[in-house]
Design an enzyme around this catalytic site. Structure first.
Site, mmCIF file in Angstrom:
data_model
loop_
_atom_site.group_PDB
_atom_site.id
_atom_site.type_symbol
_atom_site.label_atom_id
_atom_site.label_comp_id
_atom_site.label_asym_id
_atom_site.label_seq_id
_atom_site.Cartn_x
_atom_site.Cartn_y
_atom_site.Cartn_z
ATOM 1 N N ALA A 66 2.111 31.456 -56.536
ATOM 2 C CA ALA A 66 1.807 32.101 -55.702
ATOM 3 C C ALA A 66 2.386 33.526 -55.735
ATOM 4 O O ALA A 66 3.507 34.025 -56.318
ATOM 5 C CB ALA A 66 3.193 31.428 -54.060
ATOM 6 N N GLY A 111 2.983 27.890 -57.200
ATOM 7 C CA GLY A 111 2.162 27.148 -56.752
ATOM 8 C C GLY A 111 0.789 27.204 -57.615
ATOM 9 O O GLY A 111 -0.152 25.876 -57.569
ATOM 10 N N GLU A 114 1.058 23.354 -58.567
ATOM 11 C CA GLU A 114 1.162 23.150 -57.132
ATOM 12 C C GLU A 114 -0.573 22.128 -57.433
ATOM 13 O O GLU A 114 -0.959 21.384 -57.024
ATOM 14 C CB GLU A 114 1.473 23.397 -55.889
ATOM 15 C CG GLU A 114 3.356 23.286 -55.778
ATOM 16 C CD GLU A 114 3.755 24.025 -54.861
ATOM 17 O OE1 GLU A 114 3.295 25.563 -54.834
ATOM 18 O OE2 GLU A 114 3.942 23.562 -53.849
ATOM 19 N N GLU A 134 10.940 28.265 -58.780
ATOM 20 C CA GLU A 134 11.101 28.619 -56.775
ATOM 21 C C GLU A 134 12.652 28.885 -56.366
ATOM 22 O O GLU A 134 12.993 29.557 -55.804
ATOM 23 C CB GLU A 134 10.146 27.679 -55.775
ATOM 24 C CG GLU A 134 8.601 28.320 -55.141
ATOM 25 C CD GLU A 134 8.453 26.997 -56.338
ATOM 26 O OE1 GLU A 134 8.526 26.323 -57.363
ATOM 27 O OE2 GLU A 134 7.350 26.947 -56.455
HETATM 28 N N1 COA Z 1 3.226 36.488 -58.585
HETATM 29 C C1 COA Z 1 3.186 38.729 -58.693
HETATM 30 N N2 COA Z 1 3.273 38.364 -59.862
HETATM 31 C C2 COA Z 1 2.828 37.728 -60.813
HETATM 32 C C3 COA Z 1 3.248 36.721 -60.845
HETATM 33 C C4 COA Z 1 3.631 35.835 -59.736
HETATM 34 N N3 COA Z 1 4.128 34.913 -59.221
HETATM 35 N N4 COA Z 1 3.664 35.826 -61.931
HETATM 36 C C5 COA Z 1 3.593 36.958 -63.012
HETATM 37 N N5 COA Z 1 2.918 38.003 -61.977
HETATM 38 C C6 COA Z 1 2.742 39.439 -62.663
HETATM 39 C C7 COA Z 1 4.356 40.607 -62.930
HETATM 40 O O1 COA Z 1 4.893 40.815 -61.905
HETATM 41 C C8 COA Z 1 3.578 40.629 -63.770
HETATM 42 O O2 COA Z 1 2.943 42.196 -63.013
HETATM 43 P P1 COA Z 1 3.181 43.882 -64.419
HETATM 44 O O3 COA Z 1 2.619 43.899 -65.109
HETATM 45 O O4 COA Z 1 2.161 44.593 -63.468
HETATM 46 O O5 COA Z 1 4.263 43.849 -63.704
HETATM 47 C C9 COA Z 1 2.285 39.958 -64.558
HETATM 48 O O6 COA Z 1 2.474 39.625 -64.116
HETATM 49 C C10 COA Z 1 3.085 39.806 -66.160
HETATM 50 O O7 COA Z 1 3.960 39.084 -65.984
HETATM 51 P P2 COA Z 1 4.836 39.395 -67.049
HETATM 52 O O8 COA Z 1 6.006 38.773 -66.042
HETATM 53 O O9 COA Z 1 5.051 40.315 -67.044
HETATM 54 O O10 COA Z 1 4.935 37.881 -67.940
HETATM 55 P P3 COA Z 1 6.467 37.291 -68.864
HETATM 56 O O11 COA Z 1 5.674 36.458 -70.485
HETATM 57 O O12 COA Z 1 6.839 38.292 -69.523
HETATM 58 O O13 COA Z 1 6.433 36.788 -67.607
HETATM 59 C C11 COA Z 1 6.633 34.580 -66.806
HETATM 60 C C12 COA Z 1 5.511 35.224 -67.669
HETATM 61 C C13 COA Z 1 5.026 33.239 -66.255
HETATM 62 C C14 COA Z 1 7.517 33.416 -67.405
HETATM 63 C C15 COA Z 1 6.856 35.166 -65.243
HETATM 64 O O14 COA Z 1 5.871 35.854 -64.645
HETATM 65 C C16 COA Z 1 7.386 34.979 -64.842
HETATM 66 O O15 COA Z 1 8.425 33.925 -64.198
HETATM 67 N N6 COA Z 1 6.753 34.668 -63.324
HETATM 68 C C17 COA Z 1 6.647 34.272 -61.881
HETATM 69 C C18 COA Z 1 6.953 32.587 -61.792
HETATM 70 C C19 COA Z 1 7.596 32.945 -60.449
HETATM 71 O O16 COA Z 1 8.738 32.113 -60.188
HETATM 72 N N7 COA Z 1 6.556 31.396 -59.784
HETATM 73 C C20 COA Z 1 6.870 30.437 -58.665
HETATM 74 C C21 COA Z 1 6.151 31.231 -57.737
HETATM 75 S S1 COA Z 1 6.518 31.317 -56.203
#
Ligand code: COA
Length: 265
Positions: A66, A111, A114, A134
């Site tokens: 999400a 999400g 999911e 989460e």
């Molecule tokens: N919501 C909003 N933005 C998100 C996102 C999310 N769930 N997941 C990634 N992004 C954004 C990052 O903020 C970043 O944006 P920016 O370039 O403007 O800073 C961009 O997508 C790239 O992500 P980044 O974190 O820089 O990539 P990474 O390769 O270092 O890490 C992940 C990849 C997937 C491990 C990491 O993005 C992450 O942990 N995401 C969230 C996962 C999560 O908690 N999901 C559950 C949400 S309820």
């Protein structure tokens, strides 16, 4: 039909829906949910569409969750409405009479996992990673993950994954039955289309009935929750998390790119 956050393409009855926010790792914001809601109606109403693939744009992510930026400042009621909206759209996918298969081409987190689990079955590429992280945000899954992950991989592993936020690689996802096939990134769509072409040669009404019957087989037991389903319980618990300090800390820490310090408050 016009969509802003998804791409669609129809090829020999196979309709491919690509979530298209690659710079945000295809995170699900309100616009993506609106588009998914509409596109599933299109699937139901267009006789040329026989089967469906859902995948993500870019080489890195199916859907990384999400959109966390939309969690900021939500009240408990707003959070519950958000979870209900996500669950409703995913129920629509799960209850589609036409097969909908996830081709998971990278991160399928929160999400995203999911969404993949709401599809009728899943294939993934070798670089796929699945998880429900989460708890790192002081939250729980809110779009059906507590229920469908448990249905798909069993109670113990589901508990562990949600509590630890650990990710599963493709081989482990295959071993646990979360995905049916693992392919190279280059052949993921080809293999998915091969299976869907086979399904399209079968009797469509019978295929629709298989979906209905299998979905009934895994409906959650309401005995624990005073007649409420596990999905209702999830919405309520998701809302409860939004009034905690830990949730504010968890989401703020993610956006500030630092580790969260939880206090249990
Ligand atoms: N919501 C909003 N933005 C998100 C996102 C999310 N769930 N997941 C990634 N992004 C954004 C990052 O903020 C970043 O944006 P920016 O370039 O403007 O800073 C961009 O997508 C790239 O992500 P980044 O974190 O820089 O990539 P990474 O390769 O270092 O890490 C992940 C990849 C997937 C491990 C990491 O993005 C992450 O942990 N995401 C969230 C996962 C999560 O908690 N999901 C559950 C949400 S309820």
């Amino acid at each position: 039909m016009n969509y802003t956050t998804i791409l669609t393409a129809l090829d020999n009855g196979i309709f491919t829906i690509t979530i298209n926010r690659p710079d945000k790792l295809n995170a699900l914001n309100a616009e993506v949910f609106n588009d998914l809601d509409k596109v599933i109606d299109e699937v139901g109403g267009n006789n040329d569409i026989k089967t469906v693939i859902i995948t993500g744009a870019g080489p890195k992510a199916f859907v990384a969750g999400a959109d966390i930026t939309e969690f900021n400042g939500l009240s408990k009621d707003e959070a519950m409405a958000l979870a209900k909206r996500g669950q409703d759209v995913f129920f629509k996918i799960e209850n589609s009479k036409k097969p909908i298969v996830a081709a998971v081409n990278g991160f399928a987190l929160g999400g995203g996992c999911e969404l993949a689990m709401a599809c009728h079955f899943r294939l993934c590429s070798e670089n796929a990673k699945f998880g429900q992280p989460e708890v790192n945000l002081g939250l729980i899954p809110g779009y059906g993950g507590t229920q469908r992950l448990t249905q798909l991989i069993g109670k113990g592993k589901s508990m562990e994954l949600q509590m630890t936020a650990n990710m599963l690689g493709a081989a482990e996802a295959l071993q646990l039955g979360l995905v049916n096939y693992v392919t190279s990134p280059e052949t993921l769509l080809e293999k998915t289309k091969e299976l869907l072409t086979l399904i399209q040669s079968k009797a469509p009404i019978a295929v629709g009935k298989i979906i209905e019957c299998v979905n009934v087989a895994v409906v959650s037991d309401s005995a624990y929750t005073n007649g409420k389903s596990g999905y209702d319980k999830e919405i309520e618990s998701f809302g409860d998390c939004f009034v905690t300090e830990d949730m504010k800390e968890g989401t703020t820490a993610f956006l500030e790119k630092r580790k969260a310090a939880f206090k249990g408050k």
